[in-house]
Design a protein around this motif. Structure first.
Motif, PDB file in Angstrom:
ATOM      1  N   LEU A 108       7.532  14.378  -5.775  1.00  0.00           N
ATOM      2  CA  LEU A 108       8.628  14.816  -4.919  1.00  0.00           C
ATOM      3  C   LEU A 108       8.821  16.309  -5.128  1.00  0.00           C
ATOM      4  O   LEU A 108       9.016  16.764  -6.251  1.00  0.00           O
ATOM      5  CB  LEU A 108       9.918  14.057  -5.251  1.00  0.00           C
ATOM      6  CG  LEU A 108       9.947  12.570  -4.891  1.00  0.00           C
ATOM      7  CD1 LEU A 108      11.279  11.941  -5.268  1.00  0.00           C
ATOM      8  CD2 LEU A 108       9.682  12.360  -3.399  1.00  0.00           C
ATOM      9  N   THR A 152       5.335   2.960  -1.668  1.00  0.00           N
ATOM     10  CA  THR A 152       4.624   4.101  -2.252  1.00  0.00           C
ATOM     11  C   THR A 152       5.570   4.874  -3.169  1.00  0.00           C
ATOM     12  O   THR A 152       5.155   5.463  -4.161  1.00  0.00           O
ATOM     13  CB  THR A 152       4.083   5.000  -1.129  1.00  0.00           C
ATOM     14  OG1 THR A 152       3.172   4.227  -0.345  1.00  0.00           O
ATOM     15  CG2 THR A 152       3.362   6.221  -1.679  1.00  0.00           C
ATOM     16  N   TRP A 167      -1.741   1.193 -11.370  1.00  0.00           N
ATOM     17  CA  TRP A 167      -1.354   1.520  -9.990  1.00  0.00           C
ATOM     18  C   TRP A 167      -2.318   2.548  -9.443  1.00  0.00           C
ATOM     19  O   TRP A 167      -2.724   3.481 -10.157  1.00  0.00           O
ATOM     20  CB  TRP A 167       0.057   2.115 -10.019  1.00  0.00           C
ATOM     21  CG  TRP A 167       0.542   2.756  -8.753  1.00  0.00           C
ATOM     22  CD1 TRP A 167       0.369   4.054  -8.370  1.00  0.00           C
ATOM     23  CD2 TRP A 167       1.323   2.145  -7.718  1.00  0.00           C
ATOM     24  NE1 TRP A 167       0.989   4.283  -7.160  1.00  0.00           N
ATOM     25  CE2 TRP A 167       1.587   3.125  -6.730  1.00  0.00           C
ATOM     26  CE3 TRP A 167       1.839   0.846  -7.522  1.00  0.00           C
ATOM     27  CZ2 TRP A 167       2.329   2.859  -5.585  1.00  0.00           C
ATOM     28  CZ3 TRP A 167       2.588   0.592  -6.381  1.00  0.00           C
ATOM     29  CH2 TRP A 167       2.821   1.594  -5.428  1.00  0.00           C
ATOM     30  N   LEU A 168      -2.715   2.377  -8.180  1.00  0.00           N
ATOM     31  CA  LEU A 168      -3.508   3.403  -7.489  1.00  0.00           C
ATOM     32  C   LEU A 168      -3.000   3.510  -6.064  1.00  0.00           C
ATOM     33  O   LEU A 168      -3.086   2.550  -5.295  1.00  0.00           O
ATOM     34  CB  LEU A 168      -4.999   3.027  -7.482  1.00  0.00           C
ATOM     35  CG  LEU A 168      -5.924   3.974  -6.697  1.00  0.00           C
ATOM     36  CD1 LEU A 168      -6.052   5.339  -7.377  1.00  0.00           C
ATOM     37  CD2 LEU A 168      -7.314   3.365  -6.509  1.00  0.00           C
ATOM     38  N   TYR A 169      -2.480   4.656  -5.708  1.00  0.00           N
ATOM     39  CA  TYR A 169      -2.103   4.881  -4.304  1.00  0.00           C
ATOM     40  C   TYR A 169      -3.341   5.379  -3.551  1.00  0.00           C
ATOM     41  O   TYR A 169      -4.047   6.266  -4.020  1.00  0.00           O
ATOM     42  CB  TYR A 169      -0.963   5.916  -4.189  1.00  0.00           C
ATOM     43  CG  TYR A 169      -0.764   6.305  -2.746  1.00  0.00           C
ATOM     44  CD1 TYR A 169      -0.216   5.390  -1.850  1.00  0.00           C
ATOM     45  CD2 TYR A 169      -1.194   7.534  -2.262  1.00  0.00           C
ATOM     46  CE1 TYR A 169      -0.097   5.704  -0.499  1.00  0.00           C
ATOM     47  CE2 TYR A 169      -1.082   7.845  -0.911  1.00  0.00           C
ATOM     48  CZ  TYR A 169      -0.532   6.930  -0.040  1.00  0.00           C
ATOM     49  OH  TYR A 169      -0.436   7.230   1.293  1.00  0.00           O
ATOM     50  N   GLN A 195      -2.480   6.040 -11.188  1.00  0.00           N
ATOM     51  CA  GLN A 195      -3.258   7.152 -10.642  1.00  0.00           C
ATOM     52  C   GLN A 195      -2.772   7.450  -9.230  1.00  0.00           C
ATOM     53  O   GLN A 195      -2.375   6.543  -8.496  1.00  0.00           O
ATOM     54  CB  GLN A 195      -4.749   6.803 -10.613  1.00  0.00           C
ATOM     55  CG  GLN A 195      -5.358   6.598 -11.996  1.00  0.00           C
ATOM     56  CD  GLN A 195      -6.884   6.677 -11.959  1.00  0.00           C
ATOM     57  OE1 GLN A 195      -7.466   7.573 -11.370  1.00  0.00           O
ATOM     58  NE2 GLN A 195      -7.533   5.725 -12.613  1.00  0.00           N
ATOM     59  N   ALA A 196      -2.868   8.723  -8.875  1.00  0.00           N
ATOM     60  CA  ALA A 196      -2.605   9.150  -7.496  1.00  0.00           C
ATOM     61  C   ALA A 196      -1.190   8.828  -7.052  1.00  0.00           C
ATOM     62  O   ALA A 196      -0.956   8.493  -5.897  1.00  0.00           O
ATOM     63  CB  ALA A 196      -3.617   8.505  -6.556  1.00  0.00           C
ATOM     64  N   VAL A 197      -0.220   8.932  -7.978  1.00  0.00           N
ATOM     65  CA  VAL A 197       1.162   8.645  -7.605  1.00  0.00           C
ATOM     66  C   VAL A 197       1.722   9.774  -6.751  1.00  0.00           C
ATOM     67  O   VAL A 197       1.194  10.879  -6.716  1.00  0.00           O
ATOM     68  CB  VAL A 197       2.051   8.449  -8.858  1.00  0.00           C
ATOM     69  CG1 VAL A 197       1.565   7.267  -9.671  1.00  0.00           C
ATOM     70  CG2 VAL A 197       2.094   9.701  -9.704  1.00  0.00           C
ATOM     71  N   ALA A 198       2.824   9.463  -6.058  1.00  0.00           N
ATOM     72  CA  ALA A 198       3.500  10.458  -5.220  1.00  0.00           C
ATOM     73  C   ALA A 198       4.196  11.498  -6.101  1.00  0.00           C
ATOM     74  O   ALA A 198       4.504  11.239  -7.268  1.00  0.00           O
ATOM     75  CB  ALA A 198       4.519   9.758  -4.330  1.00  0.00           C
ATOM     76  N   SER A 238       6.261   4.502  -7.431  1.00  0.00           N
ATOM     77  CA  SER A 238       5.682   5.318  -8.501  1.00  0.00           C
ATOM     78  C   SER A 238       5.719   6.777  -8.080  1.00  0.00           C
ATOM     79  O   SER A 238       4.892   7.219  -7.295  1.00  0.00           O
ATOM     80  CB  SER A 238       4.235   4.893  -8.770  1.00  0.00           C
ATOM     81  OG  SER A 238       4.216   3.585  -9.284  1.00  0.00           O
ATOM     82  N   VAL A 239       6.703   7.471  -8.594  1.00  0.00           N
ATOM     83  CA  VAL A 239       6.840   8.902  -8.316  1.00  0.00           C
ATOM     84  C   VAL A 239       6.688   9.634  -9.643  1.00  0.00           C
ATOM     85  O   VAL A 239       7.403   9.317 -10.598  1.00  0.00           O
ATOM     86  CB  VAL A 239       8.189   9.233  -7.658  1.00  0.00           C
ATOM     87  CG1 VAL A 239       8.341  10.739  -7.494  1.00  0.00           C
ATOM     88  CG2 VAL A 239       8.315   8.549  -6.299  1.00  0.00           C
ATOM     89  N   TYR A 240       5.749  10.558  -9.678  1.00  0.00           N
ATOM     90  CA  TYR A 240       5.393  11.253 -10.907  1.00  0.00           C
ATOM     91  C   TYR A 240       6.631  11.760 -11.639  1.00  0.00           C
ATOM     92  O   TYR A 240       7.455  12.424 -11.021  1.00  0.00           O
ATOM     93  CB  TYR A 240       4.468  12.422 -10.584  1.00  0.00           C
ATOM     94  CG  TYR A 240       3.875  13.089 -11.800  1.00  0.00           C
ATOM     95  CD1 TYR A 240       2.814  12.509 -12.471  1.00  0.00           C
ATOM     96  CD2 TYR A 240       4.400  14.287 -12.265  1.00  0.00           C
ATOM     97  CE1 TYR A 240       2.286  13.117 -13.599  1.00  0.00           C
ATOM     98  CE2 TYR A 240       3.873  14.889 -13.395  1.00  0.00           C
ATOM     99  CZ  TYR A 240       2.821  14.294 -14.055  1.00  0.00           C
ATOM    100  OH  TYR A 240       2.298  14.885 -15.161  1.00  0.00           O
TER     101      TYR A 240
END
Lengths: 304, 414
Positions: free
Chosen positions: B213, A55, A69-71, B208-211, A58-60
């Motif tokens: 921090l 997970t 990508w879709l988490y 979409q919907a990435v983490a 992909s960190v914004y």
């Protein structure tokens, strides 16, 4: 798989698609497998992810993926894949997008989701004959939270929730058999340390439609207790000792794709990992070592 | 436009059909099942061009709904009670994706004890999820609100999923005359779904919907969702006017019934508010200046509309068909926060809880509530919250307990 054009290492893709600089640990066996898989799948993919180590790929606002990508959440990545796949099919069928806009739907989860919380969603996606690829990176524990035992943890392994003198009391669940019992299009085990075998299986899966499911054993330096540079070695030992059988299920049959002719003793694999150190020090646990070796021998007894 | 006798469930299905939805992830649960059976039959017999897939749980159903909306198709789904709670993680999640779609919830009391009849604890558990909420009192409203919900969800300034709520049994299984708007006009009103940049295409890769921090980006996205939800109040007001011009039925965020000259007001949501309306009529005949206020829009909370309707009244009784354990009525607390500190706010805001698990609220109880309110204003004190329950009901439960006790004794004596 015999007709594969991938015959030797130099047939593997030479351009690498997955970006570097991710927060995965050094020597991550899961990331190794993902690199190899992504080179073959390419950017016309949408990775539908469940909670786990990856997970954090992909960190914004960054991602190592050239595609999409879709988490989702821990339990329902296959249901996310269902929604994406169905929506793309509807858009194509109603001619709102052209076929060239289509994407391969890929579920990416760890063993925590695959063997446990997400098993019901996976089972249902297979029974609905969903056209998707499932990649499970199996590091044999809840790795992202510090390696607590999961349904994928092998017998006797120490984890952060099996710290007693005998390690984990349960047995690793046979997810390959559970998946195969659903009679999907394809199931395979792979490991990053055997890139040619892995590549031929991904190529085979790409040619098929319907549910295609891959379990990649993912040696984990942090969770298993070895030095990051040993990942390939640990992976090769998992195969050579017969602990991790490389196989595939297709058309109702299970085929072993790499049968070690003279298997190395299981302890060669165990003794390089701290999670099994209690089997060797302060004294050898002969009974346990024999029992673990016997289990592996029994598995291979009937396999040509 | 033609009128048809429809159940609330039938009206919800017609709403989805008229909105020309593309995709229906489903899972059966009483009392919602008729919705998906109706839609399934239409699709199977070529009356509706959509795809329906039964998932293995509501958690997966809401995931698939959000994922399909995030890929760019118009999505409808429906659930109830335990199902809504089973999918709760995904309610929060897909709202955060800003995936616009419509979910009809057929309210039903929550376990334990497990039951089938309605109250609003299920829908209120989703209160803070980011889903907008529209509450219905009639089968007509179920249909109309479903159409309004698509415009609301897909509005560029909103882009959030919407729950349209109706009460199980009392609406879901009750047939009422429902005016079916003609599909062409609905088509013009609802329009086509524009996924904008929230979609998956080979030519335009998207994450979409990435983490995130850290609290700063997290707070940013959470605030964005809150502000988008707040935008929906104005949008609903505007849509309600358009709807009224096209279809002749007007929709305001809050319905105020006989409130202009009222000194006393009941506040209720859902279809039990029609019982309160009947009580208002009866009380008015007896000379009471009393009215009813009923929110259609609960999220975003139409605070302004409530204030407009309630400022200057002598006493307001909030009748909650829900119970926050250890606190009391949810709508009561929300309304108090909206009125407190306003000049000329009602002298008494009283809390009543009733209708749990479909338990009726009788006309006599509404009369007692009104009398309690007047007495409290005369004595200038807020009465303690009251849990509606009659002596007769208590006696009936005691009888059941006595039977259980005797049976146990008899069986253990053997």
């Amino acid at each position: 798989m015999n007709e594969s054009h991938l015959r030797r290492m130099k047939d593997l893709p030479s351009t690498h698609l997955l970006g570097a600089g991710t927060p995965m640990c050094a020597g991550c066996g899961g990331l190794q497998a993902l690199h190899e898989i992504y080179d073959l799948l390419g950017a016309k993919t949408v990775f539908v992810n469940a909670a786990g180590c990856m997970t954090l790929l992909s960190v914004y606002p960054f991602t190592p993926f050239r595609g999409s990508w879709l988490y989702t959440a821990m339990a329902s990545a296959p249901a996310g894949a269902q929604g994406v796949r169905d929506a793309l099919d509807i858009l194509i069928q109603k001619r709102r997008i052209g076929r060239e806009e289509d994407l391969e739907t890929v579920v990416l989860t760890g063993d925590g989701a695959a063997y446990g919380m997400g098993l019901s969603a996976t089972s249902a996606a297979i029974e609905r004959n969903l056209d998707f690829l499932y990649i499970c990176y199996d590091n044999e524990g809840y790795g992202n939270t510090g390696q607590q035992y999961s349904g994928a943890t092998p017998h006797a392994a120490k984890t952060s929730t099996s710290t007693g003198p005998s390690g984990y009391a349960g047995d690793k669940k046979d997810l390959f058999a559970i998946w195969a019992a659903h009679r999907p299009a394809y199931v395979a085990t792979v490991i990053g340390a055997e890139p040619l075998d892995l590549a031929r299986k991904i190529e085979a899966a790409k040619q098929l439609r319907g549910p295609r499911l891959i379990i990649a054993l993912a040696p984990c330096p942090v969770g298993w207790g070895y030095s990051p540079e040993e990942t390939v070695n640990v992976g090769k030992l998992a195969v050579k000792t017969g602990i991790w059988p490389l196989k595939e299920y297709i058309d109702g049959h299970v085929i072993h794709t790499k049968v070690p002719r003279s298997r190395l003793p299981v302890e060669d694999y165990l003794k390089v990992q701290n999670r099994f150190a209690h089997l060797f020090t302060p004294q050898r646990d002969e009974a346990m070592l024999v029992s673990l070796q016997t289990k592996v021998d029994d598995y291979w007894k009937n396999i040509a | 436009m033609s009128a048809k006798l429809l159940t609330g469930n039938g009206a919800a299905a017609w709403g989805a059909r008229l909105a020309a939805v593309d995709y229906i992830p489903a899972f059966p649960i009483t009392p919602q099942t008729e919705i998906i059976e109706t839609l399934g039959a239409w699709i199977d017999h070529g009356k509706m061009d959509a795809r329906m897939v039964t998932l293995e749980s509501e958690h997966s159903m809401i995931t698939a709904a959000g994922a399909a909306a995030a890929t760019g198709v118009r999505v409808f789904t429906a659930t109830s009670s335990q199902g809504l709670l089973y999918g709760m993680e995904m309610l929060y999640t897909v709202a955060g994706w800003r995936a616009p779609f419509v979910l009809v919830n057929v309210s039903r009391g929550l376990s334990a004890p497990i039951t089938l009849e309605p109250d609003h604890n299920d829908i209120l558990a989703a209160r803070d999820s980011g889903f907008l909420q529209l509450h219905c009192a009639t089968c007509q409203e179920v249909l109309d609100n479903t159409l309004l919900a698509y415009r609301l969800a897909e509005d560029k300034g909103v882009r959030l999923p919407v729950i349209v709520n109706m009460d199980g049994f009392y609406l879901s299984f009750t047939r009422e005359p429902v005016a079916l708007p003609d599909p062409e006009t609905v088509g013009r009103f609802v329009g086509e779904y524009d996924a904008e940049n929230i979609r998956f295409r080979a030519s335009a890769p998207a994450s979409q919907a990435v983490a995130v921090l850290g609290g700063s980006p997290y707070s940013y996205f959470r605030y964005e969702t809150h502000l988008a939800s707040q935008n929906a109040l104005r949008v609903y007001e505007e849509l309600g006017k358009q709807y009224s011009e096209l279809f002749g039925r007007s929709y305001e965020p809050v319905e105020a019934y006989h409130c202009d000259d009222a000194e006393w007001v009941f506040v209720m949501m859902g279809c039990f508010a029609t019982k309160a309306k009947a009580a208002v009529n009866q009380l008015r005949e007896a000379g009471w200046k009393i009215g009813l206020v009923r929110p259609r829009l609960l999220r975003p909370f139409p605070g302004e509309c409530f204030r407009r309707a309630l400022i200057g009244k002598k006493g307001v009784a909030v009748i909650d068909q829900n119970i926050s354990m250890g606190k009391g009525g949810v709508l009561y607390a929300e309304l108090a926060s909206e009125l407190y500190g306003q000049s000329n706010m009602p002298a008494v805001l009283a809390s009543f809880i009733g209708g749990l698990g479909g338990r009726d609220i009788s006309s006599e109880e509404f009369f007692t509530i009104a009398a309690t309110l007047r007495e409290a204003v005369n004595e200038n004190r807020t009465p303690p919250p009251r849990l509606l329950y009659t002596e007769k009901e208590l006696r009936e439960v005691r009888k059941l307990q006595a039977i259980a006790h005797v049976e146990r004794q008899q069986l253990s004596a053997k």
